[in-house]
Design a protein around this motif. Structure first.
Motif, PDB file in Angstrom:
ATOM      1  N   ALA A 149       0.829  -1.206   0.000  1.00 51.48           N
ATOM      2  CA  ALA A 149       0.000   0.000   0.000  1.00 51.48           C
ATOM      3  C   ALA A 149       0.860   1.251   0.000  1.00 51.48           C
ATOM      4  O   ALA A 149       1.968   1.259   0.542  1.00 51.48           O
ATOM      5  CB  ALA A 149      -0.918  -0.010   1.218  1.00 51.48           C
ATOM      6  N   GLN A 150       0.354   2.290  -0.597  1.00 49.71           N
ATOM      7  CA  GLN A 150       1.024   3.584  -0.572  1.00 49.71           C
ATOM      8  C   GLN A 150       0.218   4.623   0.196  1.00 49.71           C
ATOM      9  O   GLN A 150       0.762   5.368   1.006  1.00 49.71           O
ATOM     10  CB  GLN A 150       1.274   4.073  -2.003  1.00 49.71           C
ATOM     11  N   ARG A 151      -1.096   4.664  -0.045  1.00 46.04           N
ATOM     12  CA  ARG A 151      -1.954   5.655   0.605  1.00 46.04           C
ATOM     13  C   ARG A 151      -2.812   4.950   1.659  1.00 46.04           C
ATOM     14  O   ARG A 151      -3.673   4.131   1.329  1.00 46.04           O
ATOM     15  CB  ARG A 151      -2.833   6.361  -0.422  1.00 46.04           C
ATOM     16  N   VAL A 152      -2.548   5.252   2.913  1.00 42.96           N
ATOM     17  CA  VAL A 152      -3.206   4.602   4.039  1.00 42.96           C
ATOM     18  C   VAL A 152      -4.088   5.617   4.755  1.00 42.96           C
ATOM     19  O   VAL A 152      -3.642   6.725   5.066  1.00 42.96           O
ATOM     20  CB  VAL A 152      -2.162   4.025   5.029  1.00 42.96           C
ATOM     21  N   VAL A 153      -5.325   5.226   5.019  1.00 40.91           N
ATOM     22  CA  VAL A 153      -6.214   6.043   5.842  1.00 40.91           C
ATOM     23  C   VAL A 153      -6.582   5.234   7.085  1.00 40.91           C
ATOM     24  O   VAL A 153      -7.037   4.087   6.977  1.00 40.91           O
ATOM     25  CB  VAL A 153      -7.488   6.456   5.083  1.00 40.91           C
ATOM     26  N   VAL A 154      -6.359   5.845   8.230  1.00 41.21           N
ATOM     27  CA  VAL A 154      -6.736   5.227   9.506  1.00 41.21           C
ATOM     28  C   VAL A 154      -7.990   5.933  10.000  1.00 41.21           C
ATOM     29  O   VAL A 154      -7.993   7.149  10.199  1.00 41.21           O
ATOM     30  CB  VAL A 154      -5.613   5.350  10.545  1.00 41.21           C
ATOM     31  N   VAL A 155      -9.049   5.159  10.194  1.00 42.40           N
ATOM     32  CA  VAL A 155     -10.323   5.694  10.667  1.00 42.40           C
ATOM     33  C   VAL A 155     -10.390   5.475  12.176  1.00 42.40           C
ATOM     34  O   VAL A 155     -10.446   4.346  12.647  1.00 42.40           O
ATOM     35  CB  VAL A 155     -11.512   4.997   9.979  1.00 42.40           C
ATOM     36  N   GLY A 156     -10.367   6.570  12.927  1.00 46.54           N
ATOM     37  CA  GLY A 156     -10.410   6.470  14.381  1.00 46.54           C
ATOM     38  C   GLY A 156      -9.193   7.129  14.994  1.00 46.54           C
ATOM     39  O   GLY A 156      -8.065   6.686  14.762  1.00 46.54           O
ATOM     40  N   GLU A 157      -9.432   8.199  15.776  1.00 43.35           N
ATOM     41  CA  GLU A 157      -8.332   8.991  16.316  1.00 43.35           C
ATOM     42  C   GLU A 157      -8.022   8.654  17.768  1.00 43.35           C
ATOM     43  O   GLU A 157      -7.379   9.418  18.474  1.00 43.35           O
ATOM     44  CB  GLU A 157      -8.631  10.492  16.173  1.00 43.35           C
ATOM     45  N   GLY A 158      -8.453   7.461  18.226  1.00 47.17           N
ATOM     46  CA  GLY A 158      -8.162   7.034  19.583  1.00 47.17           C
ATOM     47  C   GLY A 158      -6.755   6.479  19.723  1.00 47.17           C
ATOM     48  O   GLY A 158      -5.889   6.686  18.864  1.00 47.17           O
TER      49      GLY A 158
END
Length: 397
Positions: free
Chosen positions: A144-153
């Protein structure tokens, strides 16, 4: 499967293994059976989002105890066998292999990751709870190159930091306005936001996640409520976890965001709970709490073992958790609330080392150390004392 088991621990987790170890320390001589849903020997979870995900460690380094030490506990360890149901009245646990009847049952099944409604079956979408999850995510990050993490905990922030250290383009999104704002309060979470930005993480915070975009069964992005679409070829959903209690439906136990217990972690006659799954009445705080942290799992296991061994004591710990992100270690003693007053009492944020004291109505409620472990442990005594603070001008007289 088995009848007459003295103690059955359901869950080969940190809390489950710690219960068995504490029972042996208490001198418990009987049979202890530990039932685990996963095929792995008991392992530690905190390294999953850091050392395992980064590739610094192999899976064997997460083992809580080496096989020889496990053998010394004289446990009947049954793995790859999830519990399917419980009859609390007869203390009987159902599994696919048969039923187990025990004199005492300890529920330590932990929690399960929450997911987004439209994420199931999409390629490139991950959660992180188990060792297998971590290894799958690590493989995904290799390409992967573009990673999105959902959740700022806590978990989302740690994953974002690790993925960025691996050289990926990382975006962290979530409804709050800073990483870990719910756990650290506005002062420290704003500094954590600065740390992430300084290390190249893009923050797309303050907007709820609307859903995922996809093409031909593979994720292509994350859609936010404000109309923004964050492009991604890998998405990690880290929006919290729910206590693993579905198998307890119809058991006769009280379930309310966890297994409800008294101050001794007892859910019913001969039945106890420990770790992330347990909701117990904290005798000092005067309310029910459920804590998802590694320290509580171990301490609660000791409370359960003492009750089974006939030396009951109430479970009244001070909450403690830590997180490692980039080169920063944050340690929190006590509970931070968003309405607490925060004051830097040692060190300096500009130097990257400081301690924050949180108070409500003049009473210390939490101590946080940012790369200052020793000072934060010393300051923890203020939580134990539990006395209203004397104003600074009075102390100097």
């Amino acid at each position: 499967m088995k009848r007459g088991t003295d103690v059955l621990v359901v869950g080969a987790s940190a809390a489950g293994l710690a219960t068995a170890e504490a029972l042996r320390r208490e001198g418990f001589p009987g049979r202890i059976t530990v039932l685990g849903a996963e095929a792995h020997l008991p392992y530690d979870r905190p390294p999953l989002s850091k050392q395992i995900l980064s590739g610094q460690w192999g899976p064997e380094r997460t083992l809580l105890r080496p096989p020889r030490q496990l053998a010394g506990l004289d446990l009947d360890l049954i793995l790859d066998t999830p519990a399917l149901g419980l009859d609390a009245a007869t203390r009987t646990v159902r599994t696919a292999r048969g039923a187990i009847i025990a004199d005492h049952i300890v529920i330590a099944t932990g929690a399960s990751p929450r997911t987004l409604p439209d994420s199931r079956g999409l390629r490139g979408v991950h959660v992180l709870r188990s060792l297998d999850d971590a290894l799958a995510l690590r493989d995904g990050l290799c390409t992967a190159q573009r990673v999105v993490v959902v959740g700022e905990g806590v978990l989302g922030s740690e994953i974002a930091a690790t993925a960025r250290e691996l050289g990926r383009e990382v975006t962290l999104c979530g409804p709050l306005d800073a990483p870990m704002a719910g756990q650290l309060g506005p002062l420290v979470s704003s500094l954590l936001a600065d740390l992430h930005r300084a290390n190249g993480v893009r923050l797309a915070l303050g907007a709820a996640v609307q859903g995922l975009t996809e093409c031909d069964g593979a994720v292509t992005g994350v859609a936010l409520a404000d109309g923004t679409v964050l492009p991604a070829d890998l998405v990690v959903v880290a929006i919290g976890a729910a206590p693993a209690t579905r198998w307890l439906d119809g058991s006769g136990l009280t379930l309310r965001d966890g297994v409800v217990c008294d101050p001794y972690c007892r859910a019913a006659e001969g039945i106890y709970a420990a770790g992330d799954v347990a909701r117990w009445h904290h005798p000092v705080l005067g309310t029910e709490v459920r804590w998802e942290n590694r320290t509580n799992a171990t301490e609660q296991a000791a409370t359960v073992a003492a009750a089974i061994a006939g030396t009951p004591r109430p479970h009244a710990p001070i909450s403690y958790f830590w997180t490692d992100q980039f080169a920063t270690k944050i340690q929190v003693h006590g509970t931070v609330t968003r309405d607490a007053d925060a004051e830097i009492v040692d060190g300096d944020p500009a130097a990257g080392r400081f301690v924050v004291r949180y108070t409500r109505d003049g009473v210390v409620t939490a101590i946080l150390g940012w790369n200052m472990a020793k000072q934060s442990r010393i300051r923890r005594q203020e939580l134990i004392d539990g006395q209203p603070l004397v104003p600074s001008e009075s102390r100097s007289r």
